[in-house]
Write a protein that holds these residues in place. Sequence first.
Motif, short mmCIF file in Angstrom:
data_model
loop_
_atom_site.label_atom_id
_atom_site.label_comp_id
_atom_site.label_asym_id
_atom_site.label_seq_id
_atom_site.Cartn_x
_atom_site.Cartn_y
_atom_site.Cartn_z
N LEU A 292 0.95 -1.62 0.06
CA LEU A 292 0.03 -0.09 -0.22
C LEU A 292 1.12 1.21 0.15
CD1 LEU A 292 -2.85 -1.09 2.98
CD2 LEU A 292 -3.16 -0.64 -0.08
N TRP A 293 2.37 1.10 0.63
CA TRP A 293 2.64 2.35 0.67
C TRP A 293 3.66 2.46 -0.40
CZ3 TRP A 293 7.24 0.41 0.34
CH2 TRP A 293 7.86 -1.02 0.82
N ALA A 294 3.49 1.35 -1.62
CA ALA A 294 4.53 2.01 -2.80
C ALA A 294 4.21 3.16 -3.25
CB ALA A 294 4.39 0.81 -3.64
N ARG A 295 5.97 3.18 -3.51
CA ARG A 295 5.83 4.92 -4.41
C ARG A 295 5.74 4.44 -5.69
NH1 ARG A 295 10.01 6.74 -3.47
NH2 ARG A 295 10.15 7.93 -3.97
N SER A 296 5.14 5.81 -6.56
CA SER A 296 5.46 5.33 -8.07
C SER A 296 6.56 6.91 -8.42
CB SER A 296 4.30 5.92 -8.73
OG SER A 296 4.55 5.78 -10.13
N CYS A 297 7.84 6.43 -9.01
CA CYS A 297 8.85 7.50 -8.83
C CYS A 297 9.93 7.63 -9.54
CB CYS A 297 9.36 8.66 -7.42
SG CYS A 297 10.56 9.30 -7.55
N LEU B 271 14.35 7.73 -8.34
CA LEU B 271 14.22 7.47 -6.92
C LEU B 271 13.16 6.34 -6.08
CD1 LEU B 271 15.76 8.16 -3.97
CD2 LEU B 271 14.23 9.79 -2.84
N LYS B 272 14.18 4.75 -6.48
CA LYS B 272 13.60 4.25 -5.99
C LYS B 272 13.22 3.92 -4.75
CE LYS B 272 16.55 1.49 -8.87
NZ LYS B 272 18.14 0.37 -9.24
N ASP B 273 12.55 2.94 -4.21
CA ASP B 273 11.25 2.51 -3.45
C ASP B 273 12.58 2.38 -1.68
OD1 ASP B 273 9.12 3.66 -3.57
OD2 ASP B 273 8.04 1.22 -3.72
N ASP C 192 15.67 3.22 -1.68
CA ASP C 192 16.84 4.11 -1.86
C ASP C 192 15.58 5.75 -0.69
OD1 ASP C 192 18.86 2.97 -2.42
OD2 ASP C 192 17.61 4.09 -4.42
N PHE C 193 14.51 5.59 -0.95
CA PHE C 193 13.64 6.34 -0.77
C PHE C 193 13.71 6.17 1.25
CE2 PHE C 193 9.48 7.76 0.90
CZ PHE C 193 9.35 9.10 1.20
N ILE C 194 13.33 5.09 1.16
CA ILE C 194 13.20 4.47 3.02
C ILE C 194 14.35 4.73 4.17
CG2 ILE C 194 13.19 2.28 4.22
CD1 ILE C 194 11.53 1.09 2.34
N ARG C 195 15.96 4.28 3.00
CA ARG C 195 17.15 4.49 3.76
C ARG C 195 17.18 6.18 3.81
NH1 ARG C 195 19.57 0.78 -0.47
NH2 ARG C 195 19.63 -1.05 0.39
N LEU C 196 16.60 7.02 3.22
CA LEU C 196 16.56 8.42 3.30
C LEU C 196 15.65 8.80 4.68
CD1 LEU C 196 16.34 9.82 -0.11
CD2 LEU C 196 18.23 9.30 1.55
N ARG C 197 15.00 8.04 4.64
CA ARG C 197 13.91 8.34 6.25
C ARG C 197 14.49 8.62 7.09
NH1 ARG C 197 8.61 9.91 5.27
NH2 ARG C 197 9.17 9.69 7.59
#
Length: 47
Positions: A30-35, A38-40, A42-47
């Motif tokens: 449900l939390w998947a992003r469409s971008c 930036l891969k998902d 990599d996004f998680i690692r930035l948080r």
Amino acid sequence: MLKDLPLSEHIHQHCNESMERALLAERHPLWARSCPELKDIDFIRLR
């Protein structure tokens, strides 16, 4: 600890491996992003 890694590096590696396994286990999260920029993971690692 494996390969005499510092504790912080061991924790970082463990978290990255856990996130990769979690992403592979979810086919349609449900939390998947469409971008395309930036891969998902990599996004998680930035948080």
